[in-house]
Design a protein around this motif. Structure first.
Motif, PDB file in Angstrom:
ATOM      1  N   UNK A 142      41.027  31.644  38.142  1.00 14.38           N
ATOM      2  CA  UNK A 142      40.657  32.933  37.533  1.00 14.38           C
ATOM      3  C   UNK A 142      39.755  33.731  38.475  1.00 14.38           C
ATOM      4  N   UNK A 143      38.752  33.068  39.025  1.00 10.85           N
ATOM      5  CA  UNK A 143      37.825  33.739  39.945  1.00 10.85           C
ATOM      6  C   UNK A 143      38.565  34.202  41.192  1.00 10.85           C
ATOM      7  N   UNK A 144      39.418  33.352  41.725  1.00 10.76           N
ATOM      8  CA  UNK A 144      40.158  33.676  42.937  1.00 10.76           C
ATOM      9  C   UNK A 144      40.999  34.945  42.768  1.00 10.76           C
ATOM     10  N   UNK A 145      41.507  35.178  41.563  1.00 14.70           N
ATOM     11  CA  UNK A 145      42.349  36.336  41.313  1.00 14.70           C
ATOM     12  C   UNK A 145      41.604  37.619  40.990  1.00 14.70           C
ATOM     13  N   UNK A 146      40.289  37.558  40.940  1.00 10.75           N
ATOM     14  CA  UNK A 146      39.492  38.738  40.594  1.00 10.75           C
ATOM     15  C   UNK A 146      39.274  39.656  41.791  1.00 10.75           C
ATOM     16  N   UNK A 147      39.160  40.931  41.510  1.00  9.79           N
ATOM     17  CA  UNK A 147      38.878  41.929  42.540  1.00  9.79           C
ATOM     18  C   UNK A 147      37.363  42.169  42.606  1.00  9.79           C
ATOM     19  N   UNK A 148      36.635  41.121  42.920  1.00 10.23           N
ATOM     20  CA  UNK A 148      35.183  41.184  43.060  1.00 10.23           C
ATOM     21  C   UNK A 148      34.822  40.340  44.280  1.00 10.23           C
ATOM     22  N   UNK A 153      28.784  35.409  44.780  1.00 18.01           N
ATOM     23  CA  UNK A 153      29.377  36.657  44.319  1.00 18.01           C
ATOM     24  C   UNK A 153      28.276  37.607  43.875  1.00 18.01           C
ATOM     25  N   UNK A 154      28.674  38.598  43.091  1.00 19.10           N
ATOM     26  CA  UNK A 154      27.733  39.584  42.579  1.00 19.10           C
ATOM     27  C   UNK A 154      27.495  39.342  41.090  1.00 19.10           C
ATOM     28  N   UNK A 155      26.530  40.019  40.524  1.00 11.71           N
ATOM     29  CA  UNK A 155      26.129  39.824  39.139  1.00 11.71           C
ATOM     30  C   UNK A 155      27.303  39.970  38.158  1.00 11.71           C
ATOM     31  N   UNK A 156      28.304  40.781  38.507  1.00 16.08           N
ATOM     32  CA  UNK A 156      29.458  40.975  37.646  1.00 16.08           C
ATOM     33  C   UNK A 156      30.243  39.702  37.375  1.00 16.08           C
TER      34      UNK A 156
END
Length: 90
Positions: A22-28, A44-47
């Motif tokens: 799930x994390x890998x597929x995020x645009x963050x 990563x960032x707070x988001x």
């Protein structure tokens, strides 16, 4: 934007692998994404907290998260009070 280290404890290895995907597929922004048994680690960032919270709800999983400033050792963050903890899910 500030970067943080996340230590994410999942109930089992299967949920940890799903969260990693799930994390890998995020645009963050993300760096150092890794899974070790039931623990997922990422910078990563707070988001990222919102992503983890939504994942926990979707999977009906109890997930505990530790967050500390990137560039700070875990023990230093804990001693200085810069370590945050969050719990999501049931």
């Amino acid at each position: 934007m500030a970067e943080f280290d996340f230590g994410i404890d999942c109930p089992d290895e299967e949920v940890a692998e799903k969260l990693r995907a799930e994390i890998e597929g995020q645009q963050i922004f993300q760096d150092g994404l890794d899974v070790d048994d039931e623990r997922v680690s990422v910078t990563s960032q707070q988001g990222m907290l919102k992503i983890i919270e939504e994942f926990a709800k979707k999977e009906s999983a109890s997930i505990d998260v530790e967050v500390w400033p990137n560039g700070t050792e875990y023990d230093e963050a804990e001693e200085s009070g810069d370590l945050e903890t969050h719990s999501f899910g049931d």
